[in-house]
Design a protein around this motif. Structure first.
Motif: not given
Length: 262
Positions: A73, A39-40, A32-33, A36
Motif C-alpha cells: 500500500i 488500518i493495516t 484512502t491509501l 488503508l
C-alpha cells in the motif's frame, strides 16, 4: 557516476505549497491509501495481541503478511502520487498503481540494507569509543558521549538513505542502487529535508506535548488532524522533494558511496 550540474536544492515552502495543492485536489484518493495503511498497521497490532498464544510460526506468517500488505500500500501511494505529478489530467485507478512483484522484492531487500546501514553506523561509533576506554577513561563516561553521538549518526543516516523507495518505484532501480542514489541526491540537502520533516512532524510533536500535559481532548483533536491531513500531505511533500532534488542533476551512471557520505 553522477555528474552533478549543481548542488541540488529545493525550497521547503515551495514543496509544502505544491504538496498542499496536489493533496487538496486529490484528497480522497490519497487519504484512502493513507487510511488503508493506518488500518493495516492497527490490524497487525490487534492480530499480534489475539495470536500471542498461537504457535510462533503462525505469528511469524501473519506478521509477514501484514508487513507485505503495508509495504504494498505504501509503495502504491508513492506510485499514485507520481502519476498525479506527471499526468494529473488523466485518471488512474488505485489498482493500476500496485507495484510489481520485482519492485516489492527490491524494496524489502533495500529495507534490509537500510537496517544494516543503521546498525553499521551505530557500531562504528561504538567501536570508535573503545580506544578511550583502553586509555583508562571510565566506561560510563565514554558511553554517555558515544550513545548520543551514535543516535545522532543514526538519525542523519536515516534521513540520507530514506528516499530509496522513490528510486525503486520511479526509476525501477535495484535495491543497492536505490540506497546509493538516495545518499547522493540528499547530499547538500540535509538541512532542507530536516526542516521539511520538522514542519510535517510538528503536529506529532504537538500531540505528544498535549498528552504529556494531560490535555486529552486537545491531543485527540491534534491527532485526528494529523492522521487525516498531515499524513497524506507528508507523503505528497516527500515525493515532491524527491522530484525537485532529482531534476537538478544529470545521471551518467550509478553514484559511489564514498564520495557522497559528506
Amino acid at each position: 557516476m553522477i555528474d552533478f550540474l549543481k548542488e541540488s536544492t529545493f525550497a521547503v515552502n515551495e514543496v509544502i505549497s505544491k504538496a498542499w495543492q496536489v493533496t487538496k485536489r486529490n484528497y480522497f484518493s490519497i487519504a484512502t491509501l493513507s487510511f488503508l495503511m493506518f488500518i493495516t498497521s492497527s490490524a497487525s497490532g490487534l492480530m499480534a495481541f489475539f495470536l500471542k498464544d498461537v504457535h510462533w510460526a503462525m505469528r511469524a506468517l501473519m506478521a509477514f503478511i501484514f508487513i507485505m500488505f503495508f509495504f504494498t500500500i505504501n509503495l502504491s501511494l508513492f506510485k499514485y502520487i507520481f502519476h498525479l505529478l506527471d499526468d494529473e489530467d488523466h485518471d488512474v485507478s488505485i489498482v493500476s498503481t500496485i507495484p510489481t512483484r520485482q519492485q516489492i522484492i527490491r524494496f524489502l531487500v533495500a529495507t534490509l540494507y537500510f537496517i544494516l546501514c543503521i546498525v553499521g553506523v551505530y557500531s562504528v561509533v561504538m567501536v570508535l569509543g573503545l580506544p578511550f576506554v583502553y586509555a583508562g577513561i571510565d566506561l560510563q563516561k565514554v558511553s554517555s558521549v558515544a550513545i548520543p553521538v551514535g543516535l545522532v549518526a543514526i538519525f542523519i543516516t536515516w534521513i540520507r538513505i530514506s528516499f530509496f523507495p522513490f528510486f525503486i518505484i520511479d526509476k525501477n532501480l535495484t535495491s543497492f542502487a536505490s540506497i546509493k542514489y538516495s545518499l547522493a541526491t540528499t547530499k547538500g540537502n540535509f538541512t532542507k529535508i530536516l526542516l521539511l520533516l520538522l514542519v510535517l512532524g510538528g503536529f506529532h510533536l504537538l500531540n505528544l506535548f498535549f498528552s504529556m500535559v494531560h490535555w486529552p481532548f486537545v491531543a485527540f483533536f491534534v491527532n485526528i488532524l494529523s492522521s487525516f491531513i498531515i499524513v497524506p500531505l507528508s507523503s505528497v511533500a516527500l515525493t515532491i522533494a524527491y522530484r525537485k532534488m532529482m531534476v537538478e542533476y544529470q545521471v551518467e551512471g550509478e553514484p559511489d558511496i564514498i564520495h557522497n557520505l559528506i
